[in-house]
Design a protein around this motif. Structure first.
Motif, PDB file in Angstrom:
ATOM      1  N   PRO A  11    -121.529  56.266  14.905  1.00  0.00           N
ATOM      2  CA  PRO A  11    -121.553  54.877  15.327  1.00  0.00           C
ATOM      3  C   PRO A  11    -120.798  54.030  14.062  1.00  0.00           C
ATOM      4  O   PRO A  11    -120.182  52.972  14.445  1.00  0.00           O
ATOM      5  N   ASN A  12    -120.793  54.647  12.855  1.00  0.00           N
ATOM      6  CA  ASN A  12    -120.273  53.831  11.782  1.00  0.00           C
ATOM      7  C   ASN A  12    -118.758  54.307  11.369  1.00  0.00           C
ATOM      8  O   ASN A  12    -118.278  53.560  10.406  1.00  0.00           O
ATOM      9  N   TYR A  13    -118.311  55.699  11.483  1.00  0.00           N
ATOM     10  CA  TYR A  13    -117.001  56.168  11.041  1.00  0.00           C
ATOM     11  C   TYR A  13    -116.968  57.203  12.008  1.00  0.00           C
ATOM     12  O   TYR A  13    -117.758  57.757  12.820  1.00  0.00           O
ATOM     13  N   ALA A  14    -115.796  57.848  11.643  1.00  0.00           N
ATOM     14  CA  ALA A  14    -115.365  58.902  12.484  1.00  0.00           C
ATOM     15  C   ALA A  14    -114.776  60.141  11.531  1.00  0.00           C
ATOM     16  O   ALA A  14    -113.776  59.497  10.389  1.00  0.00           O
ATOM     17  N   LEU A  15    -114.671  61.163  11.740  1.00  0.00           N
ATOM     18  CA  LEU A  15    -113.882  62.379  10.822  1.00  0.00           C
ATOM     19  C   LEU A  15    -112.809  62.996  12.233  1.00  0.00           C
ATOM     20  O   LEU A  15    -113.365  62.885  13.269  1.00  0.00           O
ATOM     21  N   THR A  16    -111.347  62.936  11.806  1.00  0.00           N
ATOM     22  CA  THR A  16    -110.582  63.694  12.915  1.00  0.00           C
ATOM     23  C   THR A  16    -110.140  64.943  12.085  1.00  0.00           C
ATOM     24  O   THR A  16    -109.812  65.003  10.927  1.00  0.00           O
ATOM     25  N   ILE A  17    -110.087  65.750  12.899  1.00  0.00           N
ATOM     26  CA  ILE A  17    -109.670  67.211  12.743  1.00  0.00           C
ATOM     27  C   ILE A  17    -108.488  67.482  13.029  1.00  0.00           C
ATOM     28  O   ILE A  17    -108.326  67.456  14.415  1.00  0.00           O
TER      29      ILE A  17
ATOM     30  N   LYS B 101    -110.582  72.237  20.648  1.00  0.00           N
ATOM     31  CA  LYS B 101    -111.707  71.765  20.718  1.00  0.00           C
ATOM     32  C   LYS B 101    -113.077  72.542  20.676  1.00  0.00           C
ATOM     33  O   LYS B 101    -114.217  72.247  19.997  1.00  0.00           O
ATOM     34  N   HIS B 102    -112.922  73.563  21.203  1.00  0.00           N
ATOM     35  CA  HIS B 102    -114.060  74.606  20.997  1.00  0.00           C
ATOM     36  C   HIS B 102    -114.187  75.210  19.957  1.00  0.00           C
ATOM     37  O   HIS B 102    -115.207  75.558  19.175  1.00  0.00           O
ATOM     38  N   ALA B 103    -112.940  75.501  19.264  1.00  0.00           N
ATOM     39  CA  ALA B 103    -113.087  75.955  17.823  1.00  0.00           C
ATOM     40  C   ALA B 103    -114.059  75.062  16.815  1.00  0.00           C
ATOM     41  O   ALA B 103    -114.777  75.655  16.008  1.00  0.00           O
ATOM     42  N   VAL B 104    -113.438  73.779  17.029  1.00  0.00           N
ATOM     43  CA  VAL B 104    -114.246  72.970  16.169  1.00  0.00           C
ATOM     44  C   VAL B 104    -115.621  72.772  16.532  1.00  0.00           C
ATOM     45  O   VAL B 104    -116.309  72.523  15.623  1.00  0.00           O
ATOM     46  N   GLN B 105    -115.907  72.746  17.874  1.00  0.00           N
ATOM     47  CA  GLN B 105    -117.320  72.692  18.186  1.00  0.00           C
ATOM     48  C   GLN B 105    -118.020  73.772  17.619  1.00  0.00           C
ATOM     49  O   GLN B 105    -119.049  73.665  17.230  1.00  0.00           O
ATOM     50  N   ASN B 106    -117.388  75.109  17.827  1.00  0.00           N
ATOM     51  CA  ASN B 106    -118.194  76.192  17.217  1.00  0.00           C
ATOM     52  C   ASN B 106    -118.599  75.998  15.500  1.00  0.00           C
ATOM     53  O   ASN B 106    -119.494  76.440  15.338  1.00  0.00           O
ATOM     54  N   SER B 107    -117.415  75.752  14.874  1.00  0.00           N
ATOM     55  CA  SER B 107    -117.463  75.840  13.461  1.00  0.00           C
ATOM     56  C   SER B 107    -118.253  74.731  12.786  1.00  0.00           C
ATOM     57  O   SER B 107    -118.973  74.841  12.034  1.00  0.00           O
ATOM     58  N   PHE B 108    -118.288  73.480  13.696  1.00  0.00           N
ATOM     59  CA  PHE B 108    -119.173  72.230  13.371  1.00  0.00           C
ATOM     60  C   PHE B 108    -120.336  72.224  13.798  1.00  0.00           C
ATOM     61  O   PHE B 108    -121.044  70.939  13.866  1.00  0.00           O
ATOM     62  N   ALA B 109    -121.069  73.032  14.697  1.00  0.00           N
ATOM     63  CA  ALA B 109    -121.886  72.874  15.551  1.00  0.00           C
ATOM     64  C   ALA B 109    -123.183  72.130  14.677  1.00  0.00           C
ATOM     65  O   ALA B 109    -123.792  71.127  15.314  1.00  0.00           O
ATOM     66  N   ASP B 110    -123.659  72.832  13.798  1.00  0.00           N
ATOM     67  CA  ASP B 110    -124.644  72.307  12.699  1.00  0.00           C
ATOM     68  C   ASP B 110    -124.460  70.890  12.366  1.00  0.00           C
ATOM     69  O   ASP B 110    -125.393  70.180  12.409  1.00  0.00           O
ATOM     70  N   ILE B 111    -123.142  70.713  11.991  1.00  0.00           N
ATOM     71  CA  ILE B 111    -123.125  69.251  11.543  1.00  0.00           C
ATOM     72  C   ILE B 111    -123.061  68.304  12.621  1.00  0.00           C
ATOM     73  O   ILE B 111    -123.338  67.106  12.615  1.00  0.00           O
ATOM     74  N   ILE B 112    -122.595  68.621  13.764  1.00  0.00           N
ATOM     75  CA  ILE B 112    -122.615  67.660  15.005  1.00  0.00           C
ATOM     76  C   ILE B 112    -123.931  67.609  15.302  1.00  0.00           C
ATOM     77  O   ILE B 112    -124.329  66.265  15.687  1.00  0.00           O
ATOM     78  N   GLN B 113    -124.745  68.568  15.150  1.00  0.00           N
ATOM     79  CA  GLN B 113    -126.359  68.296  15.730  1.00  0.00           C
ATOM     80  C   GLN B 113    -127.043  67.385  14.669  1.00  0.00           C
ATOM     81  O   GLN B 113    -127.683  66.293  15.071  1.00  0.00           O
ATOM     82  N   GLU B 114    -126.944  67.862  13.346  1.00  0.00           N
ATOM     83  CA  GLU B 114    -127.455  67.218  12.517  1.00  0.00           C
ATOM     84  C   GLU B 114    -127.287  65.601  12.070  1.00  0.00           C
ATOM     85  O   GLU B 114    -127.995  64.819  11.870  1.00  0.00           O
ATOM     86  N   TYR B 115    -125.874  65.452  12.419  1.00  0.00           N
ATOM     87  CA  TYR B 115    -125.502  64.036  11.912  1.00  0.00           C
ATOM     88  C   TYR B 115    -125.304  63.397  13.327  1.00  0.00           C
ATOM     89  O   TYR B 115    -124.436  62.144  13.415  1.00  0.00           O
ATOM     90  N   GLN B 116    -125.554  64.127  14.271  1.00  0.00           N
ATOM     91  CA  GLN B 116    -125.302  63.107  15.865  1.00  0.00           C
ATOM     92  C   GLN B 116    -123.952  62.801  16.167  1.00  0.00           C
ATOM     93  O   GLN B 116    -123.759  61.625  16.238  1.00  0.00           O
ATOM     94  N   PHE B 117    -123.141  63.583  15.835  1.00  0.00           N
ATOM     95  CA  PHE B 117    -121.741  63.156  16.203  1.00  0.00           C
ATOM     96  C   PHE B 117    -121.349  63.406  17.716  1.00  0.00           C
ATOM     97  O   PHE B 117    -122.047  64.311  18.255  1.00  0.00           O
TER      98      PHE B 117
END
Length: 142
Positions: free
Chosen positions: A35-41, A4-20
């Protein structure tokens, strides 16, 4: 490092910009929920797989190979081959976070334009029902 932390670190900009919202589905799967879709890793013994979840239908499609087929070689610049599974997972997260931002901003924004290209791609696969862990994570969020 926990997945979870590895994903959070790698995708931090995407999470913030696209409000995941980042949700741990289980030890091997992290959901980036919009709200409209999800990505699972997913992490596995082979590395990383990415799925797109159609929340209105509670179905998902594997898009890993489709994504890779659209990434350009410059994306792999300065990324050395992995020495072990943890390294392969870390590098896979880095490649996909870079690739999604650079080549698929419309997908991240929740637009459906990419689906036509996906359906015409050699890596197209039919949607299937999301699993019980994914359903529980999604229902726990709504």
């Amino acid at each position: 490092m926990e997945f979870k932390h590895a994903v959070q670190n790698s995708f931090a900009d995407i999470i913030q910009e696209y409000q995941f919202d980042l949700i741990k589905v289980n030890e091997n799967e992290i959901m980036l929920l919009n709200p409209n879709y999800a990505l699972t890793i997913w992490k596995s013994r082979e590395g990383i797989d990415i799925y797109y979840l159609f929340l209105n239908q509670l179905e998902k499609v594997k898009i890993t190979n489709f994504l890779f087929s659209n990434y350009k070689k410059d994306l792999l610049a300065n990324i050395l081959p992995a020495n072990n599974l943890a390294d392969k997972i870390s590098k896979g997260l880095l490649i996909h976070s870079r690739g999604l931002r650079k080549y698929f901003p419309e997908l991240l924004a929740g637009k459906a334009k990419w689906i036509g290209a996906f359906k015409n791609n050699q890596f197209y696969n039919e949607a299937r029902e999301i699993n019980n862990d994914e359903l529980a994570a999604y229902q726990g969020w709504i």
